[in-house]
Design a protein around this motif. Structure first.
Motif, PDB file in Angstrom:
ATOM      1  N   ASP A   6       0.817  -1.224   0.000  1.00  0.00           N
ATOM      2  CA  ASP A   6       0.000   0.000   0.000  1.00  0.00           C
ATOM      3  C   ASP A   6       0.841   1.260   0.000  1.00  0.00           C
ATOM      4  N   HIS A   7       2.007   1.174   0.608  1.00  0.00           N
ATOM      5  CA  HIS A   7       2.876   2.357   0.677  1.00  0.00           C
ATOM      6  C   HIS A   7       4.320   1.885   0.745  1.00  0.00           C
ATOM      7  N   THR A   8       5.221   2.732   0.212  1.00  0.00           N
ATOM      8  CA  THR A   8       6.550   2.209  -0.105  1.00  0.00           C
ATOM      9  C   THR A   8       7.486   2.005   1.085  1.00  0.00           C
ATOM     10  N   SER A   9       7.230   2.645   2.216  1.00  0.00           N
ATOM     11  CA  SER A   9       8.241   2.537   3.283  1.00  0.00           C
ATOM     12  C   SER A   9       8.416   1.100   3.781  1.00  0.00           C
ATOM     13  N   VAL A  10       7.401   0.258   3.568  1.00  0.00           N
ATOM     14  CA  VAL A  10       7.540  -1.127   4.038  1.00  0.00           C
ATOM     15  C   VAL A  10       8.587  -1.913   3.237  1.00  0.00           C
ATOM     16  N   LEU A  11       9.105  -1.311   2.160  1.00  0.00           N
ATOM     17  CA  LEU A  11      10.082  -2.049   1.360  1.00  0.00           C
ATOM     18  C   LEU A  11      11.455  -2.136   2.031  1.00  0.00           C
ATOM     19  N   GLY A  12      11.712  -1.250   2.997  1.00  0.00           N
ATOM     20  CA  GLY A  12      13.029  -1.299   3.663  1.00  0.00           C
ATOM     21  C   GLY A  12      14.090  -0.636   2.797  1.00  0.00           C
ATOM     22  N   ARG A  13      15.213  -1.349   2.587  1.00  0.00           N
ATOM     23  CA  ARG A  13      16.286  -0.772   1.773  1.00  0.00           C
ATOM     24  C   ARG A  13      16.489  -1.587   0.512  1.00  0.00           C
ATOM     25  N   PHE A  14      16.591  -0.893  -0.617  1.00  0.00           N
ATOM     26  CA  PHE A  14      16.746  -1.559  -1.906  1.00  0.00           C
ATOM     27  C   PHE A  14      18.228  -1.637  -2.260  1.00  0.00           C
ATOM     28  N   LYS A  15      18.657  -2.831  -2.687  1.00  0.00           N
ATOM     29  CA  LYS A  15      20.074  -2.994  -2.963  1.00  0.00           C
ATOM     30  C   LYS A  15      20.266  -3.754  -4.270  1.00  0.00           C
ATOM     31  N   ILE A  16      21.043  -3.154  -5.180  1.00  0.00           N
ATOM     32  CA  ILE A  16      21.354  -3.856  -6.432  1.00  0.00           C
ATOM     33  C   ILE A  16      22.496  -4.825  -6.162  1.00  0.00           C
ATOM     34  N   ILE A  17      22.316  -6.074  -6.535  1.00  0.00           N
ATOM     35  CA  ILE A  17      23.360  -7.064  -6.288  1.00  0.00           C
ATOM     36  C   ILE A  17      24.312  -7.140  -7.464  1.00  0.00           C
ATOM     37  N   LYS A  18      23.742  -7.252  -8.664  1.00  0.00           N
ATOM     38  CA  LYS A  18      24.623  -7.198  -9.820  1.00  0.00           C
ATOM     39  C   LYS A  18      23.855  -6.970 -11.107  1.00  0.00           C
ATOM     40  N   GLN A  19      24.605  -6.644 -12.154  1.00  0.00           N
ATOM     41  CA  GLN A  19      23.998  -6.535 -13.475  1.00  0.00           C
ATOM     42  C   GLN A  19      24.639  -7.588 -14.369  1.00  0.00           C
ATOM     43  N   GLU A  20      23.860  -8.036 -15.358  1.00  0.00           N
ATOM     44  CA  GLU A  20      24.364  -9.032 -16.300  1.00  0.00           C
ATOM     45  C   GLU A  20      23.822  -8.698 -17.680  1.00  0.00           C
ATOM     46  N   ALA A  21      24.448  -9.288 -18.688  1.00  0.00           N
ATOM     47  CA  ALA A  21      23.891  -9.187 -20.033  1.00  0.00           C
ATOM     48  C   ALA A  21      23.105 -10.463 -20.271  1.00  0.00           C
ATOM     49  N   VAL A  22      21.913 -10.359 -20.862  1.00  0.00           N
ATOM     50  CA  VAL A  22      21.132 -11.571 -21.086  1.00  0.00           C
ATOM     51  C   VAL A  22      21.050 -11.913 -22.571  1.00  0.00           C
ATOM     52  N   GLY A  23      21.490 -11.037 -23.409  1.00  0.00           N
ATOM     53  CA  GLY A  23      21.405 -11.296 -24.832  1.00  0.00           C
ATOM     54  C   GLY A  23      21.585  -9.955 -25.498  1.00  0.00           C
ATOM     55  N   LYS A  24      21.472  -9.939 -26.784  1.00  0.00           N
ATOM     56  CA  LYS A  24      21.663  -8.679 -27.517  1.00  0.00           C
ATOM     57  C   LYS A  24      20.662  -7.642 -27.047  1.00  0.00           C
ATOM     58  N   GLY A  25      21.180  -6.531 -26.520  1.00  0.00           N
ATOM     59  CA  GLY A  25      20.285  -5.433 -26.180  1.00  0.00           C
ATOM     60  C   GLY A  25      19.427  -5.644 -24.946  1.00  0.00           C
ATOM     61  N   VAL A  26      19.707  -6.692 -24.192  1.00  0.00           N
ATOM     62  CA  VAL A  26      18.920  -6.888 -22.973  1.00  0.00           C
ATOM     63  C   VAL A  26      19.848  -7.034 -21.774  1.00  0.00           C
ATOM     64  N   ARG A  27      19.587  -6.242 -20.728  1.00  0.00           N
ATOM     65  CA  ARG A  27      20.397  -6.347 -19.513  1.00  0.00           C
ATOM     66  C   ARG A  27      19.533  -6.819 -18.367  1.00  0.00           C
ATOM     67  N   ARG A  28      20.178  -7.382 -17.390  1.00  0.00           N
ATOM     68  CA  ARG A  28      19.462  -7.907 -16.234  1.00  0.00           C
ATOM     69  C   ARG A  28      20.037  -7.284 -14.967  1.00  0.00           C
ATOM     70  N   ILE A  29      19.153  -6.895 -14.074  1.00  0.00           N
ATOM     71  CA  ILE A  29      19.610  -6.443 -12.752  1.00  0.00           C
ATOM     72  C   ILE A  29      19.036  -7.383 -11.708  1.00  0.00           C
ATOM     73  N   ARG A  30      19.891  -7.821 -10.820  1.00  0.00           N
ATOM     74  CA  ARG A  30      19.424  -8.597  -9.670  1.00  0.00           C
ATOM     75  C   ARG A  30      19.488  -7.685  -8.454  1.00  0.00           C
ATOM     76  N   ALA A  31      18.436  -7.703  -7.682  1.00  0.00           N
ATOM     77  CA  ALA A  31      18.404  -6.798  -6.529  1.00  0.00           C
ATOM     78  C   ALA A  31      17.663  -7.460  -5.382  1.00  0.00           C
TER      79      ALA A  31
END
Ligand code: SER
Length: 597
Positions: A565-590
């Motif tokens: 319902d509201h964003t504060s319950v999400l806590g802290r957002f952390k990006i773990i890593k980025q990867e390439a998944v194919g031509k022109g597509v990237r992936r973020i794990r968080a």
């Protein structure tokens, strides 16, 4: 009748019966923990079959791209396919057996012109979970199906689902077309002699199977039906007497691929049906999966795509194709399906490139790595071995990617045998492990609506908005996968993000969380949603009326939910890593830290 006529006839028939038409969802399931691919029309509807309200109401219909690999070894005969199209209609807690079966019957007999005398049906015989389905049998009798064409069969035949290890399921009633021959004592629908062609399945989804294996009764039982487009067209061709022996590859969504391969190989389909069918089926499946964002790899869906392409190359080599040919068939797939499924035309380059790259890679393995394997085999022989063990063969397979048949052929040249059964055991164990890890990774994904997954889902909206703020509006979601532990988000972007960009994205998401923005939902026509600036990911299943989730002024997306319902319950957002998944597509794990109320 061709595929287009069948799709239109079906969808408009059910529209007239109050169903709303949905577009096909992606072959790569969105946030579904239980499978690698969309295997049935019901799949993208799981949350709604479990009770979530669908914005378009309680009667839905669509044609869905599906991919199943459980019968991959059977492909090569006249009827098995990995990729297929499924027409379906659904009652989300609305109508049940009476209407569903009557409408199916009328569609087959009145709209498609199937002679009633050529129909046979099966119903559930009953077991400890659910009683014998006398209600369905009664409906069939009233519709005029004679007693001897109503077959009561056990769970193995007449229980459908869940699609993965848990989810909605129930007894079903299957409809078959009797091709008439061969006739022999004891023949019944489902018989391996092929006399009966299954064309439609009506599932009465009254249960949910839980992860622990219990069956819960759903508060509102649903109907889930599925008609295979290729099967139905083949049955109609057989009834018209022009069915070429019930060969599904004569259907107009496969025939052009067969013909293209005939031109490329200079061989006649009729003289080499098996390799033709394998190459055509597998490349159709691989091309469509790639079109929806998959890429050949050694993992999960990517691994399946890789296998499909490599098996197709093997089949092509059997037909004498020494030069790469996969992308040419890919082109043909795009031609067949671009007018049918949105996104296929736009994925043309990606499909062609990835098919070609994988074929080149595999052909290199065959020409460069096969000699290396040969060397290993010689060493083994010189050390006195006469047998290559299952583990050794599997090791070679893992390292060099050579198919077992090739390893066996090379071994034979050196006078060695391969323990093929041992190999199959290792292979199966590997598959089980990879499935287990896939399941574990996906465990408790959004389908279970757990709070942690819901938080993660809202975080994925914030992430997309932040990526667009930092990188610009060229960023579009290409896929996402969520578990309570982490989120994986694929998006269109041609290059690696710099550390500074990643940090900026992370900070913007965290700022939105700290601002405790309200999350609100409104239902509106898709056009209005898009006009209001809502992002719509084409892979999702939209109809005309859609849910739009807004997170303050920060994000606005068309989405089925659920969200916090509201964003504060999400806590802290952390990006773990980025990867390439194919031509022109990237992936973020968080991930999220310290979430919860
Ligand atoms: N889910 C059922 C099937 O796949 C009916 O659509 O057969």
């Amino acid at each position: 009748m061709n595929a287009n006529e069948l799709r239109e006839a079906y969808l408009s028939y059910f529209e007239e019966l109050g169903h709303r038409r949905l577009p096909s969802a992606s072959l790569l399931p969105e946030n579904d923990p239980t499978v690698l691919f969309t295997t049935a029309g019901m799949h993208p509807l799981v949350p709604f079959l479990l009770g979530e309200a669908h914005p378009l109401g309680r009667r839905l219909t669509d044609v869905q791209k599906c991919l199943r690999t459980n019968d991959i070894e059977e492909v090569g005969d006249a009827s098995h396919l990995t990729f297929f199209e499924m027409l379906g209609n659904w009652s989300l807690g609305d109508y049940f057996k009476e209407e569903s079966l009557a409408w199916s019957y009328t569609f087959l007999v009145k709209v498609l012109g199937v002679p009633p005398g050529r129909l046979g049906v099966t119903v559930f015989a009953g077991d400890e979970t659910a009683a014998r389905d006398d209600a369905s049998a009664g409906v069939w009798r009233r519709l005029g199906i004679p007693e001897e064409r109503i077959f009561f069969l056990p769970r193995a035949d007449n229980w459908w689902g869940p699609a993965g290890h848990s989810g909605p399921c129930g007894p079903d009633s299957e409809i078959f077309v009797d091709t008439g021959a061969p006739d022999h004592p004891g023949c019944r629908p489902g018989c391996a002699c092929g006399r009966w062609l299954e064309v439609w399945n009506n599932v009465f989804m009254a249960y949910e199977k839980t992860a622990s294996g219990d069956y819960l009764r759903l508060a509102h039982p649903n109907v889930d039906t599925g008609m295979g487009v290729e099967r139905m067209l083949t049955a109609l061709a057989v009834l018209e007497g022009g069915g070429a022996g019930g060969d599904v590859f004569q259907v107009d969504t496969l025939r052009p691929l067969v013909e293209r391969l005939e031109r490329l190989s200079g061989r006649a389909y009729a003289r080499a049906t098996r390799p033709f069918r394998v190459a055509v089926d597998h490349l159709r499946a691989a091309a469509m999966a790639i079109g929806d964002g998959a890429a050949p790899s050694n993992l999960e869906a990517g691994y399946v795509v890789r296998r499909l392409i490599r098996r197709a190359v093997d089949a092509g080599r059997e037909l004498g194709l020494q030069e790469p040919f996969c992308s040419r068939l890919g082109e043909q797939v795009v031609e067949v399906f671009a007018p049918v499924y949105p996104g296929v035309a736009g994925a043309r380059e990606r499909i062609i490139t990835l098919l070609d790259e994988e074929e080149q890679r595999y052909r290199r393995i065959l020409t460069e790595d096969a000699p290396r394997v040969k060397k290993v085999i010689r060493t083994l022989r010189d050390s006195g071995a006469s047998l290559i063990s299952g583990e050794q063969a599997f090791d070679l397979y893992e390292t060099y990617g050579l198919p077992l048949s090739l390893t066996a052929a090379l071994a034979e040249e050196e006078g060695l045998r391969v323990d093929e059964e041992g190999f199959e055991r290792c292979y199966a164990a590997h598959q089980a492990l990879s499935r287990q890890s896939a399941e574990k990774k996906f465990k408790g994904g959004l389908a279970d609506h757990s709070e942690a997954s819901t938080r993660m889902h809202t975080a994925s909206h914030l992430l997309q908005a932040a990526l667009r703020q930092v990188l610009g509006p060229a960023v579009h979601q290409m896929g996402s996968n969520i578990t309570p532990e982490r989120l994986r988000f694929d998006f269109s972007w041609p290059e690696r993000l710099s550390e500074a960009q990643l940090q900026e994205v992370e900070e913007r998401v965290n700022a939105a969380i700290q601002a405790d923005l309200p999350v609100t939902m409104a239902i509106m026509p898709l056009e209005q949603a898009v006009a209001s600036g809502a992002l719509a990911f084409f892979g999702e299943k939209y109809g005309e009326q859609v849910k739009v989730y807004s997170i303050g002024q920060f994000s606005r997306e068309v989405c089925g939910g659920p969200h916090v319902d509201h964003t504060s319950v999400l806590g802290r957002f952390k990006i773990i890593k980025q990867e390439a998944v194919g031509k022109g597509v990237r992936r973020i794990r968080a991930m999220l830290e310290d979430g919860g109320d």
